[in-house]
Scaffold this motif. Sequence first.
Motif, PDB file in Angstrom:
ATOM      1  N   PRO A  63      27.243   3.166 -13.483  1.00  0.00           N
ATOM      2  CA  PRO A  63      28.374   4.044 -13.121  1.00  0.00           C
ATOM      3  C   PRO A  63      28.947   4.819 -14.312  1.00  0.00           C
ATOM      4  O   PRO A  63      30.138   4.739 -14.609  1.00  0.00           O
ATOM      5  CB  PRO A  63      29.401   3.060 -12.546  1.00  0.00           C
ATOM      6  N   GLY A  64      28.096   5.564 -15.002  1.00  0.00           N
ATOM      7  CA  GLY A  64      28.525   6.373 -16.139  1.00  0.00           C
ATOM      8  C   GLY A  64      27.395   7.308 -16.518  1.00  0.00           C
ATOM      9  O   GLY A  64      26.310   7.267 -15.919  1.00  0.00           O
ATOM     10  N   VAL A  65      27.641   8.136 -17.535  1.00  0.00           N
ATOM     11  CA  VAL A  65      26.613   9.083 -17.998  1.00  0.00           C
ATOM     12  C   VAL A  65      25.448   8.311 -18.621  1.00  0.00           C
ATOM     13  O   VAL A  65      25.669   7.378 -19.405  1.00  0.00           O
ATOM     14  CB  VAL A  65      27.229  10.039 -19.043  1.00  0.00           C
ATOM     15  N   ALA A  74      31.783   4.960 -19.939  1.00  0.00           N
ATOM     16  CA  ALA A  74      32.007   3.713 -19.199  1.00  0.00           C
ATOM     17  C   ALA A  74      33.415   3.735 -18.621  1.00  0.00           C
ATOM     18  O   ALA A  74      34.280   2.992 -19.061  1.00  0.00           O
ATOM     19  CB  ALA A  74      31.809   2.528 -20.136  1.00  0.00           C
ATOM     20  N   ALA A  75      33.641   4.626 -17.633  1.00  0.00           N
ATOM     21  CA  ALA A  75      35.005   4.783 -17.097  1.00  0.00           C
ATOM     22  C   ALA A  75      35.490   3.512 -16.412  1.00  0.00           C
ATOM     23  O   ALA A  75      36.636   3.110 -16.568  1.00  0.00           O
ATOM     24  CB  ALA A  75      35.057   5.966 -16.142  1.00  0.00           C
ATOM     25  N   ASN A  76      34.602   2.859 -15.647  1.00  0.00           N
ATOM     26  CA  ASN A  76      35.047   1.708 -14.850  1.00  0.00           C
ATOM     27  C   ASN A  76      34.314   0.415 -15.176  1.00  0.00           C
ATOM     28  O   ASN A  76      34.336  -0.519 -14.383  1.00  0.00           O
ATOM     29  CB  ASN A  76      34.918   2.041 -13.351  1.00  0.00           C
ATOM     30  N   VAL A  77      33.630   0.404 -16.322  1.00  0.00           N
ATOM     31  CA  VAL A  77      33.025  -0.848 -16.824  1.00  0.00           C
ATOM     32  C   VAL A  77      33.439  -1.014 -18.289  1.00  0.00           C
ATOM     33  O   VAL A  77      34.112  -0.142 -18.853  1.00  0.00           O
ATOM     34  CB  VAL A  77      31.470  -0.865 -16.686  1.00  0.00           C
ATOM     35  N   ASN A 102      22.306   7.541 -13.666  1.00  0.00           N
ATOM     36  CA  ASN A 102      23.668   7.554 -13.130  1.00  0.00           C
ATOM     37  C   ASN A 102      23.659   7.191 -11.644  1.00  0.00           C
ATOM     38  O   ASN A 102      22.785   7.616 -10.890  1.00  0.00           O
ATOM     39  CB  ASN A 102      24.267   8.957 -13.336  1.00  0.00           C
ATOM     40  N   ASP A 103      24.660   6.426 -11.206  1.00  0.00           N
ATOM     41  CA  ASP A 103      24.681   5.939  -9.819  1.00  0.00           C
ATOM     42  C   ASP A 103      24.757   7.062  -8.781  1.00  0.00           C
ATOM     43  O   ASP A 103      24.043   7.037  -7.760  1.00  0.00           O
ATOM     44  CB  ASP A 103      25.808   4.910  -9.615  1.00  0.00           C
ATOM     45  N   ALA A 104      25.609   8.055  -9.048  1.00  0.00           N
ATOM     46  CA  ALA A 104      25.743   9.143  -8.070  1.00  0.00           C
ATOM     47  C   ALA A 104      24.472   9.998  -8.039  1.00  0.00           C
ATOM     48  O   ALA A 104      24.043  10.467  -6.969  1.00  0.00           O
ATOM     49  CB  ALA A 104      26.950  10.015  -8.397  1.00  0.00           C
ATOM     50  N   GLY A 132      35.337   4.865  -8.486  1.00  0.00           N
ATOM     51  CA  GLY A 132      35.552   6.174  -9.110  1.00  0.00           C
ATOM     52  C   GLY A 132      35.080   7.256  -8.152  1.00  0.00           C
ATOM     53  O   GLY A 132      34.903   7.008  -6.956  1.00  0.00           O
ATOM     54  N   ILE A 133      34.891   8.466  -8.679  1.00  0.00           N
ATOM     55  CA  ILE A 133      34.223   9.519  -7.909  1.00  0.00           C
ATOM     56  C   ILE A 133      33.001   9.934  -8.721  1.00  0.00           C
ATOM     57  O   ILE A 133      33.121  10.303  -9.894  1.00  0.00           O
ATOM     58  CB  ILE A 133      35.122  10.744  -7.673  1.00  0.00           C
ATOM     59  N   GLY A 134      31.839   9.828  -8.097  1.00  0.00           N
ATOM     60  CA  GLY A 134      30.605  10.248  -8.750  1.00  0.00           C
ATOM     61  C   GLY A 134      30.151  11.568  -8.148  1.00  0.00           C
ATOM     62  O   GLY A 134      30.515  11.912  -7.015  1.00  0.00           O
TER      63      GLY A 134
END
Length: 243
Positions: A63-65, A74-77, A102-104, A132-134
């Motif tokens: 969940p990040g770049v 790492a916005a949410n980890v 990336n997850d999104a 978050g929003i991906g």
Amino acid sequence: MFGVDIGGTGIKGAPVDLDRGELSDDRFKVPTPHPATPEAVVEGVHEVVTHFGHTGPLGVTFPGVVVDGTTRTAANVDKGWVGVDAGKLLGERLGQPVVVLNDADAAGVAEMTFGAGRGRGGVVLMLTLGTGIGSALFVDGRLVPNTELGHLELHGHDAEKRASVKAREDEDLSWEHWAHRLKKYLAHVEMLFSPSLFVIGGGVSRKSEKFLPYIDGISAEIVPAQLQNSAGIVGAAMAAAKL
Ligand code: BGC
């Protein structure tokens, strides 16, 4: 092929049938450790993979770049992920080649191939709404990776802090109130990119009838994702198939 999806609440994985774009077994999930440090998360991925006795290449979402296997945000980890060669770290622990993305982006590629974006040309934007929003941006079916549109500024705030599913839950917003925020966000993204289609993903896509009716004034077509919570796993496995 095999895919693993690292999320804010769970690390999920399953073998994937790439002809059909479907999981070929029930997914297995372990809770995301807190703090979600690289070492702790790698152990979680290991547990998921060994549950299935999988050997061979695998794809893992983050969940990040992610650029060339290195996690850059790492916005949410745990912030310990910034600058880690995640592909190498996971590959060494698992003893298999691992591709990290990336997850999104992974979810978007799966939706474009097997789901709501199939056969769609032009500019298509997949937005995953969760912790978050991906975002995953496609131009004639080709991904522009790591777009990070969840962090656009909206009324002086990081957009995902206002319009993610977590924001709705944390602030106990009604569907209508949250949809109003989402509409503002979509209008902003539309102003910047003029997509012809928005695909709305994340677990909330199953409940689209609760919020999509409140969203008006957007020119682009807006549809819920079709693969729902298997999109990340399928997209990860698709990336592994290219290893
Ligand atoms: C991250 C993105 C990620 C999204 C969904 C955001 O906070 O910056 O990289 O795709 O959350 O997990």
